[in-house]
Motif scaffolding. Sequence first.
Motif, short mmCIF file in Angstrom:
data_model
loop_
_atom_site.label_atom_id
_atom_site.label_comp_id
_atom_site.label_asym_id
_atom_site.label_seq_id
_atom_site.Cartn_x
_atom_site.Cartn_y
_atom_site.Cartn_z
N GLY A 57 0.77 -1.23 0.00
CA GLY A 57 0.00 0.00 0.00
C GLY A 57 0.80 1.28 0.00
N THR A 58 2.12 1.21 -0.13
CA THR A 58 2.95 2.41 -0.15
C THR A 58 2.59 3.27 -1.36
N GLY A 59 2.43 4.57 -1.13
CA GLY A 59 2.12 5.49 -2.21
C GLY A 59 3.13 5.41 -3.34
N GLY A 60 2.65 5.25 -4.56
CA GLY A 60 3.52 5.18 -5.73
C GLY A 60 4.07 3.80 -6.01
N ALA A 61 4.05 2.90 -5.04
CA ALA A 61 4.58 1.55 -5.23
C ALA A 61 3.83 0.56 -4.33
N HIS A 110 2.48 -2.32 -4.61
CA HIS A 110 2.68 -3.77 -4.75
C HIS A 110 4.15 -4.16 -4.87
N ASP A 111 5.07 -3.22 -4.75
CA ASP A 111 6.49 -3.46 -5.03
C ASP A 111 7.18 -4.19 -3.88
N TRP A 112 7.55 -5.45 -4.13
CA TRP A 112 8.25 -6.28 -3.14
C TRP A 112 9.52 -5.60 -2.66
N ASN A 113 10.25 -4.92 -3.54
CA ASN A 113 11.55 -4.35 -3.22
C ASN A 113 11.49 -2.97 -2.57
N ASP A 114 10.32 -2.48 -2.25
CA ASP A 114 10.20 -1.19 -1.55
C ASP A 114 10.11 -1.47 -0.05
N PRO A 115 11.12 -1.06 0.72
CA PRO A 115 11.13 -1.36 2.16
C PRO A 115 9.93 -0.80 2.92
N GLU A 169 -5.48 -2.83 2.22
CA GLU A 169 -6.37 -2.64 1.07
C GLU A 169 -6.12 -3.63 -0.08
N GLY A 170 -5.80 -4.86 0.21
CA GLY A 170 -5.59 -5.85 -0.83
C GLY A 170 -4.39 -5.62 -1.72
N CYS A 171 -3.41 -4.87 -1.25
CA CYS A 171 -2.20 -4.56 -2.03
C CYS A 171 -1.17 -5.66 -1.83
#
Length: 171
Positions: A31-35, A37-42, A66-68
């Motif tokens: 749920g991080t803004g801009g990413a 679903h990104d596995w590599n975003d801490p 939210e299902g992200c």
Amino acid sequence: MNELLRFLTTASENGGSARDKISVPCYWRGGTGGAPHDWNDPRNWCNGRVPGWFDTAVISPKYTLEGCFPIIGEFANDISQLYIEEDAHLCISPKGRLCIDSMKKHIFGLVNDGELSIEGELTLLRTSAACIRNNGYIINTGSLAADRKEVRLFSQGDVGIFENYGEILYF
């Protein structure tokens, strides 16, 4: 080398290294803004860091915002184990790469009770028993590689489904 790492590397318990026994669970939040679903975003992980070599990655609907659910869209760090809980999802996209190296400390490298879509590459190494315990749904249209022969690749539950339209490599 800091003192804690030196201790973990050299200490032993019953003849095994203490480092062999470490496995930290990392829970997916997403749920991080801009990413989102990104596995590599801490920022998408509850502990604020992407799981690595000694870590168990846990994908759970209880913690996911939210299902992200995660998508591995590029190379991901090697991890020790992966749990996908019921009603949770993971997608390894066509350019995604994940290696689960259990270092002989886990019976299964992948425990799937949810859904896994492999469009890229998934490699499983050094499990104590089968590489995958599947009570969920796995679809492979990419590449699944393992260091176990076919009979030791899966521990398939009664409700587990595995559909293969890609390649399975044994080494």
